[in-house]
Design a protein around this motif. Structure first.
Motif, PDB file in Angstrom:
ATOM      1  N   TRP A 265       7.243  -5.034 -15.716  1.00  0.00           N
ATOM      2  CA  TRP A 265       7.028  -5.412 -17.113  1.00  0.00           C
ATOM      3  C   TRP A 265       8.348  -5.807 -17.768  1.00  0.00           C
ATOM      4  O   TRP A 265       8.464  -6.824 -18.438  1.00  0.00           O
ATOM      5  N   ILE A 266       9.400  -4.996 -17.543  1.00  0.00           N
ATOM      6  CA  ILE A 266      10.702  -5.281 -18.130  1.00  0.00           C
ATOM      7  C   ILE A 266      11.319  -6.522 -17.503  1.00  0.00           C
ATOM      8  O   ILE A 266      11.795  -7.428 -18.199  1.00  0.00           O
ATOM      9  N   VAL A 267      11.306  -6.601 -16.164  1.00  0.00           N
ATOM     10  CA  VAL A 267      11.894  -7.744 -15.466  1.00  0.00           C
ATOM     11  C   VAL A 267      11.225  -9.045 -15.898  1.00  0.00           C
ATOM     12  O   VAL A 267      11.888 -10.075 -16.084  1.00  0.00           O
ATOM     13  N   SER A 268       9.914  -9.011 -16.089  1.00  0.00           N
ATOM     14  CA  SER A 268       9.184 -10.237 -16.428  1.00  0.00           C
ATOM     15  C   SER A 268       9.608 -10.819 -17.765  1.00  0.00           C
ATOM     16  O   SER A 268       9.459 -12.012 -17.994  1.00  0.00           O
ATOM     17  N   MET A 269      10.141  -9.986 -18.658  1.00  0.00           N
ATOM     18  CA  MET A 269      10.509 -10.467 -19.984  1.00  0.00           C
ATOM     19  C   MET A 269      11.973 -10.868 -20.105  1.00  0.00           C
ATOM     20  O   MET A 269      12.409 -11.266 -21.184  1.00  0.00           O
ATOM     21  N   LEU A 270      12.741 -10.775 -19.017  1.00  0.00           N
ATOM     22  CA  LEU A 270      14.145 -11.151 -19.105  1.00  0.00           C
ATOM     23  C   LEU A 270      14.291 -12.656 -19.283  1.00  0.00           C
ATOM     24  O   LEU A 270      13.645 -13.450 -18.592  1.00  0.00           O
ATOM     25  N   LEU A 271      15.163 -13.040 -20.197  1.00  0.00           N
ATOM     26  CA  LEU A 271      15.417 -14.449 -20.461  1.00  0.00           C
ATOM     27  C   LEU A 271      16.519 -14.968 -19.536  1.00  0.00           C
ATOM     28  O   LEU A 271      17.446 -14.236 -19.189  1.00  0.00           O
ATOM     29  N   PRO A 272      16.441 -16.239 -19.157  1.00  0.00           N
ATOM     30  CA  PRO A 272      17.475 -16.793 -18.270  1.00  0.00           C
ATOM     31  C   PRO A 272      18.861 -16.827 -18.902  1.00  0.00           C
ATOM     32  O   PRO A 272      19.855 -16.656 -18.216  1.00  0.00           O
ATOM     33  N   GLN A 273      18.932 -17.051 -20.208  1.00  0.00           N
ATOM     34  CA  GLN A 273      20.236 -17.311 -20.819  1.00  0.00           C
ATOM     35  C   GLN A 273      20.919 -16.024 -21.258  1.00  0.00           C
ATOM     36  O   GLN A 273      20.890 -15.640 -22.405  1.00  0.00           O
TER      37      GLN A 273
ATOM     38  N   ARG B  11      13.288   5.746 -10.923  1.00  0.00           N
ATOM     39  CA  ARG B  11      13.774   5.773  -9.546  1.00  0.00           C
ATOM     40  C   ARG B  11      13.171   6.948  -8.773  1.00  0.00           C
ATOM     41  O   ARG B  11      13.354   7.048  -7.559  1.00  0.00           O
ATOM     42  N   LEU B  12      12.435   7.800  -9.480  1.00  0.00           N
ATOM     43  CA  LEU B  12      11.717   8.883  -8.799  1.00  0.00           C
ATOM     44  C   LEU B  12      10.667   8.327  -7.838  1.00  0.00           C
ATOM     45  O   LEU B  12      10.135   9.060  -6.995  1.00  0.00           O
ATOM     46  N   TYR B  13      10.342   7.035  -7.971  1.00  0.00           N
ATOM     47  CA  TYR B  13       9.340   6.425  -7.093  1.00  0.00           C
ATOM     48  C   TYR B  13       9.879   6.102  -5.708  1.00  0.00           C
ATOM     49  O   TYR B  13       9.162   5.534  -4.885  1.00  0.00           O
ATOM     50  N   LYS B  14      11.128   6.447  -5.432  1.00  0.00           N
ATOM     51  CA  LYS B  14      11.659   6.263  -4.086  1.00  0.00           C
ATOM     52  C   LYS B  14      10.752   6.958  -3.073  1.00  0.00           C
ATOM     53  O   LYS B  14      10.438   8.134  -3.204  1.00  0.00           O
ATOM     54  N   GLY B  15      10.301   6.204  -2.078  1.00  0.00           N
ATOM     55  CA  GLY B  15       9.399   6.751  -1.073  1.00  0.00           C
ATOM     56  C   GLY B  15       7.941   6.667  -1.448  1.00  0.00           C
ATOM     57  O   GLY B  15       7.079   6.800  -0.585  1.00  0.00           O
ATOM     58  N   ILE B  16       7.658   6.474  -2.738  1.00  0.00           N
ATOM     59  CA  ILE B  16       6.277   6.290  -3.195  1.00  0.00           C
ATOM     60  C   ILE B  16       5.995   4.798  -3.350  1.00  0.00           C
ATOM     61  O   ILE B  16       5.018   4.269  -2.832  1.00  0.00           O
TER      62      ILE B  16
ATOM     63  N   THR C 164       9.193  -0.384  -7.070  1.00  0.00           N
ATOM     64  CA  THR C 164       9.379   0.166  -8.413  1.00  0.00           C
ATOM     65  C   THR C 164      10.759   0.774  -8.555  1.00  0.00           C
ATOM     66  O   THR C 164      11.493   0.480  -9.509  1.00  0.00           O
ATOM     67  N   ALA C 165      11.139   1.635  -7.608  1.00  0.00           N
ATOM     68  CA  ALA C 165      12.446   2.280  -7.669  1.00  0.00           C
ATOM     69  C   ALA C 165      13.566   1.258  -7.566  1.00  0.00           C
ATOM     70  O   ALA C 165      14.563   1.328  -8.289  1.00  0.00           O
ATOM     71  N   GLY C 166      13.417   0.284  -6.658  1.00  0.00           N
ATOM     72  CA  GLY C 166      14.461  -0.716  -6.458  1.00  0.00           C
ATOM     73  C   GLY C 166      14.633  -1.647  -7.640  1.00  0.00           C
ATOM     74  O   GLY C 166      15.759  -2.006  -8.006  1.00  0.00           O
ATOM     75  N   LEU C 167      13.532  -2.058  -8.250  1.00  0.00           N
ATOM     76  CA  LEU C 167      13.625  -2.901  -9.446  1.00  0.00           C
ATOM     77  C   LEU C 167      14.290  -2.154 -10.598  1.00  0.00           C
ATOM     78  O   LEU C 167      15.072  -2.721 -11.353  1.00  0.00           O
ATOM     79  N   ALA C 168      13.953  -0.869 -10.731  1.00  0.00           N
ATOM     80  CA  ALA C 168      14.588  -0.074 -11.780  1.00  0.00           C
ATOM     81  C   ALA C 168      16.096  -0.021 -11.561  1.00  0.00           C
ATOM     82  O   ALA C 168      16.881  -0.159 -12.509  1.00  0.00           O
ATOM     83  N   GLN C 169      16.522   0.158 -10.311  1.00  0.00           N
ATOM     84  CA  GLN C 169      17.957   0.187 -10.030  1.00  0.00           C
ATOM     85  C   GLN C 169      18.601  -1.168 -10.273  1.00  0.00           C
ATOM     86  O   GLN C 169      19.724  -1.256 -10.778  1.00  0.00           O
TER      87      GLN C 169
ATOM     88  N   THR D 278      18.357   1.951  -3.357  1.00  0.00           N
ATOM     89  CA  THR D 278      18.957   0.631  -3.173  1.00  0.00           C
ATOM     90  C   THR D 278      18.273  -0.360  -4.100  1.00  0.00           C
ATOM     91  O   THR D 278      17.042  -0.426  -4.147  1.00  0.00           O
ATOM     92  N   ALA D 279      19.071  -1.109  -4.846  1.00  0.00           N
ATOM     93  CA  ALA D 279      18.510  -2.075  -5.799  1.00  0.00           C
ATOM     94  C   ALA D 279      17.714  -3.154  -5.078  1.00  0.00           C
ATOM     95  O   ALA D 279      18.063  -3.579  -3.967  1.00  0.00           O
ATOM     96  N   ARG D 280      16.654  -3.609  -5.706  1.00  0.00           N
ATOM     97  CA  ARG D 280      15.873  -4.743  -5.221  1.00  0.00           C
ATOM     98  C   ARG D 280      15.770  -5.759  -6.350  1.00  0.00           C
ATOM     99  O   ARG D 280      15.248  -5.446  -7.433  1.00  0.00           O
ATOM    100  N   SER D 281      16.243  -6.960  -6.116  1.00  0.00           N
ATOM    101  CA  SER D 281      16.155  -8.019  -7.111  1.00  0.00           C
ATOM    102  C   SER D 281      14.703  -8.451  -7.259  1.00  0.00           C
ATOM    103  O   SER D 281      13.858  -8.112  -6.411  1.00  0.00           O
ATOM    104  N   PRO D 282      14.378  -9.207  -8.297  1.00  0.00           N
ATOM    105  CA  PRO D 282      12.999  -9.702  -8.422  1.00  0.00           C
ATOM    106  C   PRO D 282      12.540 -10.483  -7.196  1.00  0.00           C
ATOM    107  O   PRO D 282      11.376 -10.389  -6.798  1.00  0.00           O
ATOM    108  N   VAL D 283      13.448 -11.252  -6.585  1.00  0.00           N
ATOM    109  CA  VAL D 283      13.071 -12.001  -5.382  1.00  0.00           C
ATOM    110  C   VAL D 283      12.794 -11.039  -4.234  1.00  0.00           C
ATOM    111  O   VAL D 283      11.776 -11.154  -3.535  1.00  0.00           O
ATOM    112  N   GLU D 284      13.684 -10.061  -4.041  1.00  0.00           N
ATOM    113  CA  GLU D 284      13.504  -9.092  -2.965  1.00  0.00           C
ATOM    114  C   GLU D 284      12.253  -8.245  -3.173  1.00  0.00           C
ATOM    115  O   GLU D 284      11.618  -7.802  -2.204  1.00  0.00           O
ATOM    116  N   ALA D 285      11.900  -8.010  -4.434  1.00  0.00           N
ATOM    117  CA  ALA D 285      10.708  -7.214  -4.739  1.00  0.00           C
ATOM    118  C   ALA D 285       9.441  -8.055  -4.744  1.00  0.00           C
ATOM    119  O   ALA D 285       8.346  -7.528  -4.975  1.00  0.00           O
TER     120      ALA D 285
END
Length: 869
Positions: free
Chosen positions: A295-303, A334-339, A343-348, A380-387
């Motif tokens: 939800w948060i990632v989807s609202m990020l603006l390019p600029q 990030r508590l979703y690690k392993g679940i 979710t955890a990676g996008l948060a990071q 470990t962080a996951r970018s929107p592309v990686e996720a």
């Protein structure tokens, strides 16, 4: 001595429980207290920290979180000399947040954490926490940190101190069953109510007897289902109801999300550790949390990494990290690690690229304690592309769609485009929900079409006219009431106390997106986005009406088509087709959009027209040839975008520009200025009344919060009207694409560049409720030779059609969204026709409005069991 008294009382209770047939501990929500769990054993700590997880906590604090924990300990050591004397009086309640911080240090003992050199002993941290705890109780503070501190300091508190704390917790205000799970403030009371029951359950404190204390604790634990998750009144159930499988959050993005969401997670984790459950069991089913980083990632603006917040002082596109609770909530996820590692990676990834966790204040440190040390895991962080985030993300039940041209790795390429559509399914009263359904925004090298209204003029934001939608005022109607809709959307909602209120045909049913086809990269059959949104029920009309306002809108649907650039340098092309019907001709139809800068409008300008509220100041009407073409250049503060707007329907229209400073040259009033003189005219309501400015409006934010609005109004008011508008977004200097209006039997549309989109007129569509029956046949004529990609909307879903283009005939089935999409090589005057080869399915009957749900409180306690020890 305390131990012997507990043993004696437990023995007595065991006999009592056995004689009553109550052996086998269970909380009132039906979940059995597991044997061997901290709460069943009567051990402490049991909330967040347990004898079983403390060693792993120390490893984490000395490993991936060592730097942050060292800083945390340093700050707590520095505050120690004055923290007790600073925490005096109700006004300094923030200082009591140190209670949990010092209690945490007492429990984990920093001297046992590798690489940490604390300045105080474990006993000293405990004593500080106890002093603050007792002082908070003396001041009547009811923070959620009190049951937590009781649990963590249990072995250091004297018998009298335990009695004192429990007495205080017994006096906590009981949450009301009529509190809305969609509001943030009630969550605090629900959290401390449940955690207090978890904290003193199974103990004898000298207050009454163990049996009496357990009954009260069970009563509070029994409310876990009702308040936290399970029943329709619970915050997680409400969040999941609106989030659905696609994500989003029911409460918008004001205080509610960042505060109540984190409070709900804290309550869930407290119960999890006390009951000895796994995180998968507790958090796995919570859709609203699993999808929140999307939800948060989807609202990020390019600029520049800002976010297109939809609510509450956030349309100036800030980094979300400025909201303390918001970023710590993401840290907690990030508590979703392993679940769910996405979710955890996008948060990071959000933490790494958009902002950092802060310990700069007492409240920030408390958030840090929960959002980082207690709840989070090293991931470990996951970018929107990686996720695997799509370029078009639809949050179905919430009603928002976010569309972009690509994901950029560092999020710095301002040339990317971002288009958003809001078409809520459910009204969300008592939050910062914006009543401008449906609305849209466009960003390319900066904002071009904006959601105006917040930042400097919050009251203005609450009106539909601050969005990019249609309003339906009767110029002769004046109601001296706060609930007057002024031709905008319905406002008179009662408090929602559960998801039972959110049912089809209820007052809160405001339509939403009913047909959709989303972009798929590399698929030529899906190289566009298409949405049909029904906003009829959003307005007072035959289907939904309050007791104050007149019945206005019998039909309002919006079709939204986004054609992305096919090559570098091409503009984004957005086609919007609206069908409207009012209950009478007296209701004026104003098609509104908000440019980020003052537009240039063709046609003949007439200053100080129309007259509203006795004045034409701040308004200009454009008439005649050319008034359907507008342009906006935004080169403010790093932006470099240009917008072309072509209005094709209604053919006879007036275009009104509203805005600019008042006659004294003022855009806004300084905070606290009570001078009633109107300021910027953009902030007027549809009847010319100014809206008060609640905050300081900065001209530097103008491109995000607006200075002008454009109103496209039919020259002659009729009950029915179709609107067709085309938006093209590009860099400054981008030329306008060749654009032409196309028409035929039952259909109207547009040719813009090499794209064509056509739609059925209101007269051709049969509908009831939010159902529309597909059109059996129609045609249109292409005016100019060329190779085109053609989109035909409003057909029978899945129905096969005979399609004739010039002298060529073929068969093609409409998609499940009622679309035909095809390539056409046309000469000037080529006629395209389509005819259904099978019957169009009949419409189902419209849903019946449900009976109003009961708001009475359920009986409590319920299903209580006594723990035998």
């Amino acid at each position: 001595m305390m131990f012997s008294r507990q043993v004696a009382m437990c023995a007595v209770l065991a006999v009592l429980a056995g004689s009553l047939g109550l052996l086998g501990a269970a909380s009132g929500d039906g979940s059995v207290v597991p044997p061997g769990s901290p709460i069943a054993m009567g051990t402490h700590p049991r909330l967040y920290l347990t004898p079983g997880n403390l060693p792993a906590m120390r490893v984490k604090l000395g490993g991936p979180f060592r730097t942050e924990f060292a800083r945390f300990v340093q700050l707590m050591d520095e505050a120690a000399p004055t923290v007790v004397t600073d925490a005096v009086g109700w006004r300094n309640e923030d200082n009591f947040m140190y209670i949990a911080d010092y209690a945490f240090l007492y429990q984990v003992d920093p001297s046992t954490v590798p690489g940490i050199s604390p300045g105080l002993s474990r006993a000293q941290y405990g004593d500080l926490a106890i002093q603050l705890l007792l002082q908070a109780i003396a001041n009547g503070v009811e923070g959620h940190f009190i049951p937590v501190a009781y649990d963590w300091l249990h072995d250091r508190l004297t018998v009298e101190q335990r009695r004192q704390v429990v007495t205080h917790m017994l006096g906590f205000r009981e949450p009301k069953s009529t509190d809305s799970p969609f509001d943030d403030q009630p969550m605090y009371g629900r959290e401390r109510w449940v955690t207090s029951g978890l904290a003193f359950y199974g103990e004898y404190t000298g207050i009454g007897d163990l049996n009496t204390g357990n009954i009260e604790a069970l009563r509070r634990m029994d409310d876990y289902s009702r308040f936290i998750e399970g029943e329709s009144t619970s915050i997680v159930t409400a969040g999941n109801f609106v989030a659905g499988s696609d994500g989003g959050w029911s409460q918008g993005l004001g205080y509610s999300t960042r505060d109540s969401t984190l409070a709900a997670i804290r309550a869930m984790e407290a119960r999890r550790t006390a009951f000895g459950l796994t995180r998968e069991d507790v958090f796995g089913p919570a859709t609203v949390f699993r999808r929140y980083p999307q939800w948060i990632v989807s609202m990020l603006l390019p600029q520049g990494g800002g976010a297109l917040w939809r609510t509450h002082n956030t349309d100036e596109a800030p980094k979300y990290a400025q909201y303390t609770g918001m970023i710590h909530l993401l840290g907690a996820l990030r508590l979703y690690k392993g679940i769910d590692d996405n979710t955890a990676g996008l948060a990071q990834w959000l933490l790494d690229t958009q902002g950092t966790l802060s310990q700069s204040s007492t409240s920030a440190r408390l958030f840090y304690l929960f959002g980082h040390f207690l709840l989070a895991e090293g991931v470990t962080a996951r970018s929107p592309v990686e996720a695997g985030m799509p370029l078009t993300k639809r949050f179905e039940t919430y009603g928002s769609v976010f569309m972009r041209t690509r994901w950029t790795p560092e999020w710095v390429d301002a040339g990317d485009s971002f288009v958003a559509l809001d078409a809520a399914t459910w009204a969300r009263p008592n939050t910062y929900w914006q009543v401008s359904n449906p609305s849209f925004t466009i960003d390319r090298r900066g904002p071009l079409v904006i959601k105006s209204g917040t930042a400097g003029h919050q009251v203005y934001a609450a009106g539909a006219w601050s969005g990019n939608t249609i309003i339906f005022p009767d110029p002769d109607e004046v109601l001296d009431q706060n609930s007057w809709d002024r031709g905008g959307q319905r406002k008179a909602y009662i408090n929602v106390t559960g998801t039972d209120f959110l049912q089809p045909a209820s007052d809160y049913d405001v339509g939403g997106i009913t047909r959709a086809s989303t972009f798929e990269p590399g698929n030529n059959a899906r190289d566009f986005d298409y949405f049909l949104a029904d906003a009829t029920r959003t307005f007072n009309g035959p289907y939904a009406i309050d007791a104050v306002n007149s019945s206005k809108v019998a039909r309002f649907t919006r079709q939204f088509v986004y054609f992305r650039p096919e090559s570098a340098g091409q503009p984004d092309r957005i086609v919007i087709f609206d069908r409207t019907e009012t209950t009478g001709e007296q209701f004026e139809k104003r098609w509104i959009f908000h440019p980020s800068r003052r537009p240039v409008i063709g046609g003949a300008p007439q200053a100080n027209v129309p007259i509203r509220n006795g004045s034409g100041e701040g308004k200009t009407t454009y008439t005649g040839n050319g008034n359907g073409t507008m342009s906006v250049v935004n080169d403010a503060d790093g932006s470099n975008g240009q917008l072309w707007v072509t209005s094709l329907l209604p053919v006879d229209r007036n275009v009104v520009l509203v805005g600019g400073p008042n006659s004294f040259g003022e855009w806004a009033k300084p905070t606290g200025d009570t001078d009633p003189t109107p300021f910027s005219h953009e902030f007027e309501d549809p009847f010319g009344f100014p809206n008060p400015n609640r905050n300081s409006y900065k001209l530097s934010d103008a491109q995000y919060v607006g200075q002008y609005r454009v109103e496209i109004i039919p020259a002659v008011s009729t009950r029915n009207a179709d609107f067709l508008n085309v938006f093209e977004a590009g860099e400054v200097g981008t030329p306008k694409s060749p654009t032409a209006y196309l028409s035929g039997q039952n259909y109207r549309g547009v040719r813009v560049g090499n794209r064509i989109a056509v739609f059925a007129t209101l007269a051709a569509v049969e509908y009831n409720g939010d159902q529309e029956r597909g059109v059996a046949q129609g045609d249109f004529t292409i005016d100019q030779a060329g190779a085109y990609r053609v989109l035909v909307a409003d057909l029978g879903p899945g129905v096969e059609y005979e399609v004739t283009t010039g002298s060529s005939t073929a068969r093609q089935a409409a998609t499940s969204s009622g679309l035909l999409y095809m390539s056409v090589n046309a000469s000037a005057g080529t006629r395209v026709s389509f005819r259904a080869l099978q019957p169009i399915p009949e419409l189902p009957p419209p849903p019946v409005a449900p009976a109003a749900p009961s708001t009475s409180a359920p009986a409590a306690p319920r299903n209580l069991r006594i723990l035998a020890q």
